[in-house]
Scaffold this active site. Structure first.
Site, PDB file in Angstrom:
ATOM      1  N   ARG B  53       0.865  -1.174   0.000  1.00 42.38           N
ATOM      2  CA  ARG B  53       0.000   0.000   0.000  1.00 42.38           C
ATOM      3  C   ARG B  53       0.903   1.225   0.000  1.00 42.38           C
ATOM      4  NH1 ARG B  53       2.410   1.147   3.817  1.00 42.38           N
ATOM      5  NH2 ARG B  53       0.972   2.775   4.391  1.00 42.38           N
ATOM      6  N   GLY B  54       0.279   2.403  -0.087  1.00 42.14           N
ATOM      7  CA  GLY B  54       1.063   3.622  -0.238  1.00 42.14           C
ATOM      8  C   GLY B  54       1.155   3.930  -1.721  1.00 42.14           C
ATOM      9  N   ALA B  55       0.847   5.174  -2.072  1.00 43.36           N
ATOM     10  CA  ALA B  55       0.733   5.536  -3.482  1.00 43.36           C
ATOM     11  C   ALA B  55       1.963   5.146  -4.307  1.00 43.36           C
ATOM     12  CB  ALA B  55       0.446   7.037  -3.599  1.00 43.36           C
ATOM     13  N   ARG B  90      -7.302  -0.085  -6.987  1.00 39.12           N
ATOM     14  CA  ARG B  90      -7.474   0.940  -5.955  1.00 39.12           C
ATOM     15  C   ARG B  90      -7.880   2.243  -6.643  1.00 39.12           C
ATOM     16  NH1 ARG B  90      -4.586   0.508  -1.189  1.00 39.12           N
ATOM     17  NH2 ARG B  90      -5.901   2.235  -0.540  1.00 39.12           N
ATOM     18  N   GLN B 203      -2.518   1.604  10.217  1.00 37.86           N
ATOM     19  CA  GLN B 203      -1.215   1.675   9.539  1.00 37.86           C
ATOM     20  C   GLN B 203      -0.171   2.407  10.379  1.00 37.86           C
ATOM     21  OE1 GLN B 203      -4.159   2.465   8.122  1.00 37.86           O
ATOM     22  NE2 GLN B 203      -4.241   1.868   5.977  1.00 37.86           N
ATOM     23  N   ASP B 244      -2.383  10.675  -1.082  1.00 39.69           N
ATOM     24  CA  ASP B 244      -2.602   9.783  -2.216  1.00 39.69           C
ATOM     25  C   ASP B 244      -2.863  10.570  -3.487  1.00 39.69           C
ATOM     26  OD1 ASP B 244      -3.337   8.260   0.327  1.00 39.69           O
ATOM     27  OD2 ASP B 244      -3.110   6.694  -1.176  1.00 39.69           O
ATOM     28  N   ASN B 254      -5.975  12.274   1.539  1.00 41.93           N
ATOM     29  CA  ASN B 254      -5.092  11.371   2.273  1.00 41.93           C
ATOM     30  C   ASN B 254      -5.965  10.496   3.169  1.00 41.93           C
ATOM     31  OD1 ASN B 254      -2.447  10.413   3.022  1.00 41.93           O
ATOM     32  ND2 ASN B 254      -2.641  11.529   4.948  1.00 41.93           N
ATOM     33  N   LYS B 255      -5.348   9.620   3.895  1.00 40.35           N
ATOM     34  CA  LYS B 255      -6.045   8.671   4.765  1.00 40.35           C
ATOM     35  C   LYS B 255      -7.117   9.374   5.612  1.00 40.35           C
ATOM     36  CE  LYS B 255      -5.324   5.256   4.659  1.00 40.35           C
ATOM     37  NZ  LYS B 255      -6.027   4.378   3.724  1.00 40.35           N
TER      38      LYS B 255
END
Lengths: 366, 366
Positions: B53-55, B90, B203, B244, B254-255
């Protein structure tokens, strides 16, 4: 409120006429278990380890703790000892001290022989007063929800966000933040509640969701991170939270994270209400952020979490790497400027010093 | 960065020279496990189920997914098929589409015979570019931390709050939000990181804490509810988060929960920085709140949680009452007005349309 079809309060006298029964709220939402308290030490343990929680219920439990103490030993020394034992259990809860100071005022002048009976009578009176206050909060908050419903289309749902549990489980009955919700729901207004999970102890997911579910109120559990996004998208009509302590000018100390929701409500024009019984107003404190000491609890509440496994066992799991530090601040303070109104037993009051003093002149003047 | 004393990136070619190795990030923080991807379907699964995960890392994994596809079948149909498979994994991650579009541009003109080698070369180049970008972000963000340290007393710690994991585990190496932190720490500036747990997938507690711990950076894991309180009390000197997707005017997706921290930073005068590689800027989008579709993920991520039991088993527990609904919005949008600056590989840029266009004229003009 109802549990498995039977009406319960959160605290009541045992069938033996002197012991005190409570619901062990640490076992929620998977286990419903009644615990009997027989000594002031057991009452102190129930408060400290959060078998009971919520400002009003803590106050009533402490009052009954004094009654249990007086039944064992009604001497002056025992009276002082029980007070000291109980007052230290939760330093941030103003109701705790309020209830215990009231017990002391009633019991001190009495000879030891009469103290136990007086203590039970006084504890019962505090419990009845809590129920009456919450019913009044319910009526006053209901008017706000009804007005929002009237501005929406016919049959459209009123979406209410709440944080932590200021529900009937936090009080003797009805709850504070939930009283307007239950009142509106029972009156046929379609309400839906966004229930903040409320880390680290998950009182929203464990308690608020549980009691709304049992009462039949539509609701959705969300991570604490979610409320801002919902407000940005018009999915929240109002927020109602409880409080453990409100200052003379209306700063609100409540479960950690309340402040963040108040900021989001403010940024999105969502009304942000705080429901409170007036005993939680502390007229000795003005600037909540500077003056209210914030309880720090054990790191285990952050690093570990208890739930039910697929095969029905209750299991505790570790969710933080070994070696990482954790911090656990239990409350935060929402400055009065972010509070739309205080829903009290005497009506909905603006969160400022003048309005609060006007509503409670007998206490503000002390 | 180091794991058990050995340097790892988050994605690398297997010893066989063609399969792709990744770290299964769903097993963190208790298990460190390498997984080998051999097909585009396995790469798609790894992205969709968040093994990676993570852009930036999603982009590189998707690029290698195309390479794996070309090794199996380098036809035009297979190329299109792999693109379609991977681009859907995603929907919110802009890097994913950016990386895949770049692969298509490179591969389409080639005859089938040369496509596999070209795909591997291009995927490797994307990975190297990510590392170089993050090192530049680290240098640029380091200047901010150094300035804050200079204003504090000698030896005084700089307290930095971060949300989610924009760490090396979200990239190929260094991380985005963490790159300035690692750079400052390695340069001897005393830093301490407040790590938001980041519900519902944790996370922060699982990944950020884990990687900071392994690198030796002092840190404390906190519930997501805590940051506002810390900022009110001067315990946060700056916030750095990742993103993201950032819009042309600097709105930051973002999250979920990032917006709440930005509000608190704004209310308390705490600088709020967003670290980003410029590929995450989406010049086709301006108003982030209105235009960016927010991914909703399965409710199981909210209602269940996985951790380690006392005797070392990995166990999943349910933490929401059966019968309660849950909602799981994965991201939120922080409006540009709450962002102090964007830390990019080309310097620290104000979060407004003009400054961003000036820094990336070749992309803004497209």
């Amino acid at each position: 409120m109802n549990v498995n079809g039977r009406h319960y309060r959160t605290i009541w006298l045992n069938a033996d006429g002197w012991a005190v029964d409570i619901i062990d709220q640490t076992k929620f939402p998977h286990v419903f278990e009644v615990v009997t308290l027989r000594t002031p030490e057991e009452a102190a343990f129930a408060i400290k380890d959060m078998l009971v929680r919520g400002a009003p219920l803590i106050g009533v439990t402490a009052a009954y703790g004094m009654a249990l103490a007086m039944r064992q030993d009604a001497s002056d020394a025992a009276l002082e000892g029980a007070y000291e034992l109980l007052v230290k259990t939760r330093p941030t809860a103003i109701n705790l001290k309020w209830a215990l100071d009231g017990m002391m005022r009633v019991l001190k002048p009495h000879a030891a022989g009469g103290r136990a009976a007086q203590a039970y009578a006084r504890a019962a009176a505090i419990a009845e007063e809590d129920v009456a206050i919450n019913q009044a909060i319910g009526r006053n908050g209901f008017a706000i929800i009804r007005n929002i419903a009237a501005r929406k289309g016919p049959g459209e749902t009123v979406n209410i966000l709440t944080h932590c549990n200021a529900g009937w489980l936090a009080t003797v009955d009805w709850g504070t933040a939930t009283a307007p919700i239950y009142t509106a729901h029972d009156a046929g207004i379609p309400v839906h509640v966004w229930v903040d999970e409320t880390r680290p102890r998950n009182q929203g997911a464990s308690l608020t969701a549980w009691e709304l579910l049992h009462h039949g109120v539509p609701h959705t559990v969300i991570p604490d991170n979610t409320g801002g996004h919902l407000m940005q998208h018009g999915l929240v009509d109002m927020a109602i939270v409880g409080t453990d302590r409100t200052t003379a000018r209306g700063d609100v100390c409540n479960k950690i994270g309340t402040y963040l929701k108040a900021l989001a409500a403010h940024d999105n024009g969502v009304p942000f209400y705080v429901a409170l019984p007036s005993p939680t107003i502390d007229f000795t404190v003005v600037d909540g952020v500077r003056e209210i000491p914030i309880e720090q609890r054990g790191g285990h509440e952050v690093s570990h979490l208890t739930g039910r496994t697929e095969d029905g066992r209750i299991e505790t799991v570790e969710i933080v790497p070994r070696g990482s530090k954790v911090a656990n601040y239990a409350f935060d303070v929402t400055p009065a400027r972010f509070v739309t109104g205080l829903i009290t037993e005497r009506g909905v009051i603006a969160a400022n010093r003048e309005a609060i003093a006007r509503a409670f002149p007998e206490r503000a003047a002390q």
